[in-house]
Design an enzyme around this catalytic site. Structure first.
Site, short mmCIF file in Angstrom:
data_model
loop_
_atom_site.label_atom_id
_atom_site.label_comp_id
_atom_site.label_asym_id
_atom_site.label_seq_id
_atom_site.Cartn_x
_atom_site.Cartn_y
_atom_site.Cartn_z
N HIS A 150 -6.77 -5.10 -0.78
CA HIS A 150 -6.36 -6.29 -1.31
C HIS A 150 -6.15 -7.42 -2.29
O HIS A 150 -6.58 -8.42 -2.15
CB HIS A 150 -5.95 -7.49 0.74
CG HIS A 150 -4.96 -6.12 1.44
ND1 HIS A 150 -6.35 -5.43 2.16
CD2 HIS A 150 -4.31 -5.67 2.37
CE1 HIS A 150 -5.98 -4.92 3.37
NE2 HIS A 150 -4.81 -5.21 3.32
N HIS A 167 0.79 -1.11 -0.47
CA HIS A 167 0.30 -0.05 0.69
C HIS A 167 0.80 1.13 -0.31
O HIS A 167 1.21 2.26 0.95
CB HIS A 167 -0.92 -0.21 1.00
CG HIS A 167 -1.39 -1.14 1.68
ND1 HIS A 167 -2.70 -1.24 0.35
CD2 HIS A 167 -1.63 -1.92 1.98
CE1 HIS A 167 -3.48 -2.31 0.50
NE2 HIS A 167 -2.62 -3.26 1.83
#
Ligand SMILES: Nc1ncnc2c1ncn2[C@@H]1O[C@H](COP(=O)(O)OP(=O)(O)O)[C@@H](O)[C@H]1O
Ligand SMILES: Nc1ncnc2c1ncn2[C@@H]1O[C@H](COP(=O)(O)OP(=O)(O)O)[C@@H](O)[C@H]1O
Ligand SMILES: [Mg+2]
Ligand SMILES: [Mg+2]
Ligand SMILES: [Mg+2]
Ligand SMILES: [Mg+2]
Lengths: 215, 333, 333, 215
Positions: free
Chosen positions: C219, C57
């Site tokens: 995700h 991320h």
């Protein structure tokens, strides 16, 4: 029997047919430019000719000279890319070569095309063999001059120019580019048709068709 | 074409409107002819610095307009140079009475349109000076081509040039620094996947599932060599070798190492390249005194990256460090 | 898998090493247990603020460590939470004597590992307070689930929380602001294409060439609804509606509008979303007093974006505006 | 005839077989987790068990209790994710249930597995029917207890546990998740096997195989 001189109607029809041809060949021009350039030639010209047609509709040009001048201004102000200023010069110098707003006979057409080529070369500094639209314009001008010298009618002069431009475009395929974006490829530019030479062939074919349609 | 857009032909206008609303404190969007200028207008007595080029190289366009960088920018259509009218308007917006430098990326279209734009500006009695950037070593410099291309190094050049203008250098001096900056840098890139220009709707080129292209152009122009996928270290070495050779770098020199992402390449991959390149430069005895990593000059969502090395002296270093406040680059203010 | 990496299992270590070299003036990489901390170490007397979570991320990990934001961060493997040992070490590095706030993203793994990490830190007599972020409205809040997920809004929360700690608020006050910040925001996202985690080597999910997924997890967890491609305005409206409803926004309120790119989505597309959302909010009478657009919380090279709205009062606005100097967010210094 | 008690050798062999099973099923576990989670379960456990095996090789644990404690520490410090602390608790509480470093008979095994489940639930707060690894552990513990009560040998106790875990994992398929990452999907989590229940079944099967291989 073909008409002896071409005026504003022909010039307008030429531009309309050019816009149509460019639009119909937009994807093909994009494909060609993608191979050795950045893929926008079809989009650039399509946008430019649309804008030119819009401008022509609102203005009411009196003769071919004014038509070409308006087109030149539209292309230069709306297109960008290499094609914008280059075709801009083509039409701007062509417009200046049209005596007043007079009609064009075969010789006048050949002179106008020669002036266009001169404008193109003044702007882009390219000569033949560099794999650019100059390789289509140069044989086109020579063919137009030869036809005019033989006293051919305007439609025939333009048809000769268009045929020579198409051949000139074919001849760019094996060339190695030394001007424009394709030159960055060096030897790898060989084996592909130059997109600008192809759009030139389309535009000159449109000129001949417009003249032929006058009967 | 999977993109978050409405009508493809409206994309540019909608993006620019959104951008100028989000950054209204920094940039102002001007219409007819379209260009971006600093929100506060030109700075009186300061040399104006403008650039321009095709859209799609984000955050270029308006993203580098602001204190310490550009005064105005002329964005063209996607991957297509702006028109002389836009360049003229950007020049006028940037003019604070001390002349304007045109920072031009070396592509025929850009050069031609900036030439005409400069002519128009000079008709308004604005003194214009031009620098042509060409940092890409992928394309051999030769008198038989239109020269080298301008790629990611251009952004660092705009930063340094903008800082020189901001500190009050005059047009001749800013132009000189611009040329020196361009000479001090070299870049080479690669691509893994193409991008799709909204108005074209198709990938800008085709690459096999196991191929990469070295020396790719930022518009998808074919590169130097198409090869099978290689490890990051080998890719990095190939780029770095070309750059080091071009700059004739030697031990003891100070440099900036800049890894630029083309759009879809994660930062982590860019740092993997940085990691390798910095080890290699250190092994050569070269000192990396400044670093830059990120998406500073994209090709929309192309996957790939470029590596730039710039030789630094004290002056270039302090210009690189100077405060800057734009949407795309902010530091020190 | 076309990626600029060497051995997949070395990717994280190489990226982190490159990152910490490029930003050595801002962050320091500590090994065994792995974590990032500010280059200068903990600030004596200041509340420490740490976060952590799976890698991938970007630029999270070390990218938000620095003055005005985090004191330390514990990066896990790609998309996998860090271990208690890492969290413990990050807590110790962040501790300046005034206690440490754990900013935890609401995923079972993160929550469990932070719980253990906090236990370990408390055994060292470090006072630990915890805030659990859950800005994602895609997932209905209900006592029958593990709650809502934390997505892009987390970055704004870290910025605001970090600013509160920086100005000297004590642990109780920083914790209170953290909770208030989380309550003030709502986010929803969408994805167009998956990403590939280097160590997995395969796309994180499959979407048809004409499909998009609303409410996707960062995700690649499946979202709320898989639909056919729609225009940007419709996509934006769908996200905005959910967010506005969750916040019960009403006319006259001041908000931050934040569009976050998931990795491969060009900035121009993000600004097209911004353009639409700002028009819609304005039509509702909501004042967008702050804006943020860019890749602040990616899912590697996923294509997609999220939309966050945060209700602002004077205090939150001044914390949002406070100076910050990290690799991923810099302003005012 | 099956051995009556299991010691350090069995525990080590179990862990080695678990590592192998997880590694061989890595892609399958990734695939399961991708459907209702984030796709890393196979990677998390593979990394964790490799680390555990490395740690076991350098340490020389004296009995099963020490083996499990080392594994618990490796998983907690190397894995992260939900599986790290959850399996960490499983092995940590299991290790505490092993009396000293003594050998385990059928009853001892059943008690150890029950302690593991208790640790798992203390940590993760899940009960049966929430579509987690608890749905594999709970029937496994019950089956082990029943087999031990019937006086079955260790290998048979573990085989019963493994079979029940596999069935428990099957039973997660129709469930709607209310714990862990899959719970974010709500109703959409139904129709997929829970990855953690599958890894549990693999690990308990490895325990039975290790016992059976002792003859
Ligand atoms: N210097 C030049 N002289 C003449 N024609 C040129 C020159 N440079 C480029 N061209 C022509 O322009 C064409 C490319 O136009 P276009 O794709 O619209 O611009 P760009 O290269 O900026 O993307 C080439 O195919 C070539 O025919
Ligand atoms: N609260 C819980 N109690 C028991 N098991 C859980 C709980 N939450 C998650 N799990 C298990 O963890 C598994 C997921 O592990 P993993 O993928 O490694 O972690 P993450 O969800 O952090 O990516 C799920 O399949 C489920 O069996
Ligand atoms: Mg082109
Ligand atoms: Mg172009
Ligand atoms: Mg995970
Ligand atoms: Mg998982």
């Amino acid at each position: 029997m073909a008409v002896a001189t071409l005026g504003a109607d022909w010039a307008l029809d030429w531009m309309q047919r050019s816009a149509k041809a460019v639009n119909e060949n937009r994807d093909e021009l994009i494909r060609l430019d993608r191979a050795i350039g950045d893929g926008d030639h079809g989009d650039n010209l399509d946008r430019g000719f649309r804008a030119a047609i819009d401008d022509l509709v609102t203005a009411s040009p009196d003769g071919p000279g004014e038509v070409f001048k308006l087109v030149a201004m539209s292309l230069m102000s709306k297109v960008g890319g290499a094609a914008g200023p280059l075709y801009g010069s083509v039409f701007l110098k062509g417009s200046k070569a049209v005596d007043g707003n007079g009609e064009l006979d075969g010789t006048g057409l050949a002179e106008m095309l020669a002036a266009s080529l001169a404008g193109l070369q003044a702007r882009g500094k390219a000569t033949t063999g560099e794999k650019t639209m100059v390789d289509a314009w140069t044989p086109a001008v020579e063919a137009a001059k030869a036809a005019a010298a033989e006293g051919k009618a305007p439609a025939e002069v333009l048809r000769a120019a268009a045929a020579a431009a198409a051949e000139g475009s074919d001849a760019t395929i094996p060339m190695v580019a030394t001007k424009g974006r394709a030159s960055y490829l060096g030897e790898r530019s060989a084996g592909h048709r130059d997109p600008g030479s192809q759009s030139t062939a389309l535009i000159l074919a449109a000129a001949a068709e417009a003249a032929e349609s006058l009967g | 074409m999977k993109k978050i857009i409405n009508q493809p032909e409206d994309s540019l206008a909608e993006f620019m409107r959104g951008f100028s609303k989000a950054y209204h404190d920094v940039v102002a969007l001007h219409d007819e002819p379209l260009h971006f200028a600093r929100a506060g207008g030109a700075t009186s007595g300061k040399v104006g610095v403008i650039s321009g080029g095709g859209s799609g190289h984000e955050p270029l366009g308006g993203g580098y307009v602001g204190v310490g960088m550009l005064d105005a920018a002329a964005p063209g259509q996607y991957f297509s140079s702006p028109t002389p009218g836009q360049i003229h308007a950007a020049t006028a917006s940037a003019h604070g009475g001390a002349g304007v430098l045109h920072v031009v990326l070396n592509y025929t279209g850009d050069v031609l349109n900036f030439e005409s734009g400069a002519e128009l500006a000079e008709m308004d009695d604005i003194e214009v000076s031009t620098v042509i950037l060409d940092d890409d070593v992928a394309v051999e410099d030769s008198t038989f081509t239109a020269g080298r291309r301008a790629v990611a190094g251009s952004i660092v050049a705009m930063k340094v040039i903008g800082a020189a203008a901001e500190r009050g250098d005059d047009l001749a001096k800013v132009t000189e620094i611009a040329k020196k900056t361009n000479d001090a840098m070299a870049t080479m890139g690669l691509a893994l996947t193409p991008c799709i220009v909204p108005t074209q709707g198709e990938p800008s080129f085709d690459l096999g599932p196991d191929e990469l292209e070295l020396g790719i152009g930022v518009h998808g122009e074919p590169g130097v060599r198409r090869v099978s996928m290689m490890p990051a270290d080998d890719i990095t070495d190939a780029l770095l070798d070309a750059v080091v050779k071009d700059l004739e770098l030697s031990s003891g020199e100070d440099v900036l190492l800049f890894i630029n992402g083309l759009g879809a390449t994660p930062l982590s991959e860019q740092y993997i390249m940085y990691n390798r390149a910095s080890d290699q430069l250190e092994a050569m005895g070269v000192n990396i005194t400044r670093s830059l990593v990120g998406n500073y000059f994209t090709s929309l969502e192309m996957a790939g990256a470029s590596l730039t090395v710039m030789r630094l002296d004290d002056d270039l270093t302090s210009l690189f460090d100077a405060p800057v406040h734009t949407a795309g680059w902010r530091a020190g203010m």
